[in-house]
Scaffold this motif. Structure first.
Motif, short mmCIF file in Angstrom:
data_model
loop_
_atom_site.label_atom_id
_atom_site.label_comp_id
_atom_site.label_asym_id
_atom_site.label_seq_id
_atom_site.Cartn_x
_atom_site.Cartn_y
_atom_site.Cartn_z
N SER A 92 4.39 0.43 -5.44
CA SER A 92 3.25 0.98 -4.72
C SER A 92 1.96 0.48 -5.36
CB SER A 92 3.29 2.51 -4.76
OG SER A 92 2.14 3.04 -4.15
N ASP B 240 6.64 5.29 -5.96
CA ASP B 240 5.94 4.30 -6.79
C ASP B 240 6.80 3.06 -7.03
OD1 ASP B 240 3.66 5.98 -7.14
OD2 ASP B 240 4.75 7.10 -8.67
N GLU C 149 -6.54 0.09 -3.20
CA GLU C 149 -5.80 -0.28 -2.00
C GLU C 149 -6.70 -0.67 -0.83
OE1 GLU C 149 -1.58 1.80 -2.15
OE2 GLU C 149 -3.17 3.25 -1.72
N GLN D 257 3.63 8.99 1.96
CA GLN D 257 3.38 8.09 0.83
C GLN D 257 4.70 7.62 0.25
OE1 GLN D 257 0.26 9.17 -1.87
NE2 GLN D 257 1.24 8.18 -3.62
N ARG E 236 0.83 -1.20 0.00
CA ARG E 236 0.00 0.00 0.00
C ARG E 236 0.87 1.25 0.00
NH1 ARG E 236 -2.50 -2.26 4.56
NH2 ARG E 236 -2.08 -0.34 5.70
N SER E 237 0.38 2.29 -0.63
CA SER E 237 1.17 3.52 -0.74
C SER E 237 1.38 4.20 0.60
CB SER E 237 0.51 4.48 -1.72
OG SER E 237 -0.81 4.83 -1.28
N ARG E 238 0.51 3.91 1.57
CA ARG E 238 0.65 4.49 2.91
C ARG E 238 0.52 3.39 3.96
NH1 ARG E 238 0.39 10.09 2.94
NH2 ARG E 238 -0.23 11.01 0.95
N VAL F 61 -0.93 1.63 -5.34
CA VAL F 61 -1.80 2.65 -5.92
C VAL F 61 -1.58 2.77 -7.43
CG1 VAL F 61 -0.25 4.65 -5.67
CG2 VAL F 61 -2.74 4.96 -5.48
#
Length: 274
Positions: A225, A164, A232, A161, A151-153, A227
């Motif tokens: 990432s 990528d 997500e 964040q 996950r990006s976060r 996203v």
């Protein structure tokens, strides 16, 4: 019991996707929480995202079972991957969001962890090591690309964040600098995606254990990432529109690795194997 899927290739390159599995055996599932049974920390859909790899002649290896059963990218002896940072265990006890994986009192004991190592971890690594050795014997060189996503976060592991594309080579120890330099050139030239080399993710156990450039075995991890290609949040749907945007960069990376591998294939000619 089949615990992984393997398809050989026709180049010196192997793609490993160790966290894409989603199956939890019934006996283990009975000990887990509902949060864990949703397997939220899966590297979702990466086999679908990298579907082009066989067409490039790249072999691939992926597990059937979830990382919650056992994490194939962790030291079987329990060594810590990132000292001083938050880490998940060989048999994870919490999710990335700190939710318990097991019902109270149902956590695996040492004997159960050893059983899972023998049943799930060891067969995957025997296949992985065996294929790398076979590629090296056949071509004079082998390159392992260990594909991951996150996950990006994830506040547990990093602030804000994440980039990528997160390329990991154990701080340069697991792969040729010339090869990695080419890959980073591709990433920085995209103009669409952010990238970093050996940032928060420097490569897990697989990258660090198998990468040995002095022995002509090179290993690279990519933490992508999520996203960039999927939703997500549950139910974690694959986004074909986003995948069409990111896949060309992945294809360029993999094609470049194949090209570099042939260039370094100890004088063996590509046409000899096509």
């Amino acid at each position: 019991m089949e615990t992984f899927r393997f398809q050989p290739g026709e180049t010196p390159v192997l793609l490993s996707i160790p966290h894409v599995g989603t199956v939890v055996p019934p006996d283990i599932a009975a000990t887990m929480t509902d949060a864990a049974l949703a397997v939220p920390d899966t590297d979702w859909h990466l086999d679908r995202l990298y579907h082009f790899a066989p067409a490039l002649g790249i072999g691939f290896l992926k597990p059937i079972f979830s990382r919650y059963v056992i994490d194939l990218n962790r030291d079987p002896d329990g060594g810590v991957l990132y000292p001083g940072a938050s880490n998940t265990e060989l048999c994870p006890l919490t999710t990335f969001d700190h939710q318990p994986v097991y019902r109270p009192g149902r956590e695996p004991d040492a004997a159960e962890v050893r059983r899972r190592v023998g049943t799930f971890w060891r067969p995957y690594h025997e296949q992985l090591n065996g294929e790398l050795q076979a590629l090296k014997k056949r071509f004079g060189v082998a390159v392992l690309f260990d594909a991951h996503s996150i996950r990006s976060r994830v506040p547990r592991f990093f602030d804000g964040q994440i980039q990528d594309f997160n390329l990991g080579t154990s701080d340069g120890a697991s792969a040729s600098p010339a090869l990695v330099g080419r890959l980073m050139n591709v990433l920085t030239a995209t103009g669409r995606y952010s990238s970093v080399q050996n940032g928060r993710f420097k490569g897990g156990f697989i990258t660090r254990h198998y990468g040995n450039p002095a022995d002509d075995i090179h290993s690279i991890q990519l933490e992508l990432s999520q996203v960039t290609y999927m939703d997500e949040e549950a139910p974690y749907g694959f986004r074909e529109d986003a995948a069409r945007q990111v896949r060309p960069t992945l294809e360029r990376l993999m094609a470049l690795i194949v090209e570099w591998a042939w260039e370094n294939a100890a004088g063996r000619r590509r046409s000899s194997y096509l």
